[in-house]
Design a protein around this motif. Sequence first.
Motif, mmCIF file in Angstrom:
data_model
loop_
_atom_site.group_PDB
_atom_site.id
_atom_site.type_symbol
_atom_site.label_atom_id
_atom_site.label_comp_id
_atom_site.label_asym_id
_atom_site.label_seq_id
_atom_site.Cartn_x
_atom_site.Cartn_y
_atom_site.Cartn_z
ATOM 1 N N GLN A 234 35.175 19.207 48.039
ATOM 2 C CA GLN A 234 33.731 19.060 47.844
ATOM 3 C C GLN A 234 33.422 17.738 47.153
ATOM 4 N N GLN A 235 34.257 17.371 46.208
ATOM 5 C CA GLN A 235 34.104 16.077 45.543
ATOM 6 C C GLN A 235 34.311 14.942 46.545
ATOM 7 N N GLU A 237 33.893 14.985 49.804
ATOM 8 C CA GLU A 237 32.761 14.909 50.732
ATOM 9 C C GLU A 237 31.532 14.307 50.055
ATOM 10 N N TYR A 238 31.286 14.701 48.816
ATOM 11 C CA TYR A 238 30.141 14.149 48.091
ATOM 12 C C TYR A 238 30.260 12.625 47.974
ATOM 13 N N TYR A 239 31.446 12.143 47.627
ATOM 14 C CA TYR A 239 31.642 10.699 47.478
ATOM 15 C C TYR A 239 31.500 9.970 48.813
ATOM 16 N N LYS A 241 29.691 10.895 51.319
ATOM 17 C CA LYS A 241 28.273 10.927 51.676
ATOM 18 C C LYS A 241 27.459 10.001 50.778
ATOM 19 N N GLN A 242 27.768 10.014 49.484
ATOM 20 C CA GLN A 242 26.978 9.265 48.513
ATOM 21 C C GLN A 242 27.271 7.768 48.551
ATOM 22 N N TYR A 277 32.100 10.891 58.234
ATOM 23 C CA TYR A 277 31.438 9.891 57.398
ATOM 24 C C TYR A 277 31.945 8.472 57.667
#
Length: 472
Positions: A234-235, A237-239, A241-242, A277
């Motif tokens: 999850q971390q 994917e967040y990075y 995406k962000q 991504y």
Amino acid sequence: MSKAFQHGDFLFEKVYDYVLHRIERYEWKEHEKIPSVRQLATEMNIHRLTVLKAYRLLKQHNKIYVKDKVGYFVQTKMSENYNFKDQENLMIAAYVPENRLSEIHQSAVSYHFSQALIDPNLLPNHYFSDYVKKVFDLYPKVLATYSTVQGDLELREALSQYFINQYKTHLTANELFITSGSQQAIHLVAQTFIKPRDVVLFERPSYSAAIDIFKAQGAHIITVDIHPYGYDLQQVEYYMKQYKPRLFYVNPTFHNPTGFTVPSEQRKKLVELAEQYRCLIIEDDAYHDIYFDCAPPPPIYTYDTAGTVIYIRSFCKYISPGLRIAAVICQSPLMTLLLTKKSLADNGSPLLNQKIFLHYFSSLRLQQHLEKIRIALQIRKEIMEAELATTGWHWTSPNGGLNLWVQLPENLPLELFFTKCIEQSISFVPGPVCDPLKQSSSWIRLSYSYANEKQIKEGMQGLVAVAQSLTN
């Protein structure tokens, strides 16, 4: 005024690069006042807000600082590791790269626990001597010509067949090229795909040389913690995406320095995230064959169908570090770019080395060697762990690789501990060297592969004695 400053959607980045270039060349020295926002905007014929945005980013990256109502000044940037005899030689100073691990390796000590290399006495040195003569008999003109930039075709065909047999994946010799060790491959990737301030994901901790290589290219590193169970996806994917990183540098098999191995289900998911991504995965696989109980999962690249993985497989560590042979697997568009950089670097790795490696790699002797070396390294790991067992220090025992990642007690000052160990002729790698963020740490890397069994016992006893002297 250069046209470079007059065009582009990200004009503030060009201002950033201009200022940073002047600082790194020491044209603007530490604590020297730099042009005001208004002055630089006038000089470059651009809007003041563009300069202000660049200055704010430079301040965020600790390149400059601001004094209220006074202006902007160059931040102190000289590393404590730099030791110039002539501080006035600014042309040299401006180009000194950082490689703390190399400095540690150069320490003249008796007990080398900083070297993630295999004891030369465990390598097939005499057998290689026979192979050199054989290679000259088979290829009498081997020293009279260059290899191709991509690498010797005979070797590439043998390696592609090896990977097909091992992992049941489709691969041709044209999807593989040879480099002078994995470190050259990492350097080529950084030079090819990274420009200043590009975001790069890195495991934390990570391989020190890779950190320094990407930082030298100006990469902005975002870290992903690696655990015994792998990553927090999850971390990740967040990075992705962000921050929209250009690439994620990973060392998922017997990770350096922790020894952790990312499970197969995470490898598959990581490829899916990278494809979604549009983030390259750079898979550095230096220890794949150095396992103790059971073989590790297949490499991440075997799950890749869209060309999002560049796979770097080193064979140097456990065969012959001096040959400097690594293979890079990637698809055509990426291959073309990397080979262009490779041609500028050395125009092809030495052909003699490739031929020597080819004939040993294709022999039955290699598998016998691997079996012996796994047993020898497991014994050395267990000896090191036995010597540390009474300390109360913490580590996760790895199932392969060359290193223990050990957590020291909080009351043991790491810098002083390292200095005292060097004085006692014992080396190790302090945790901050392996940290992309270079933060203080209570972790150290101890390599059990280079010292012999007697040296491991004596060296570990000495290391523990130094620690006890500093905490009692």
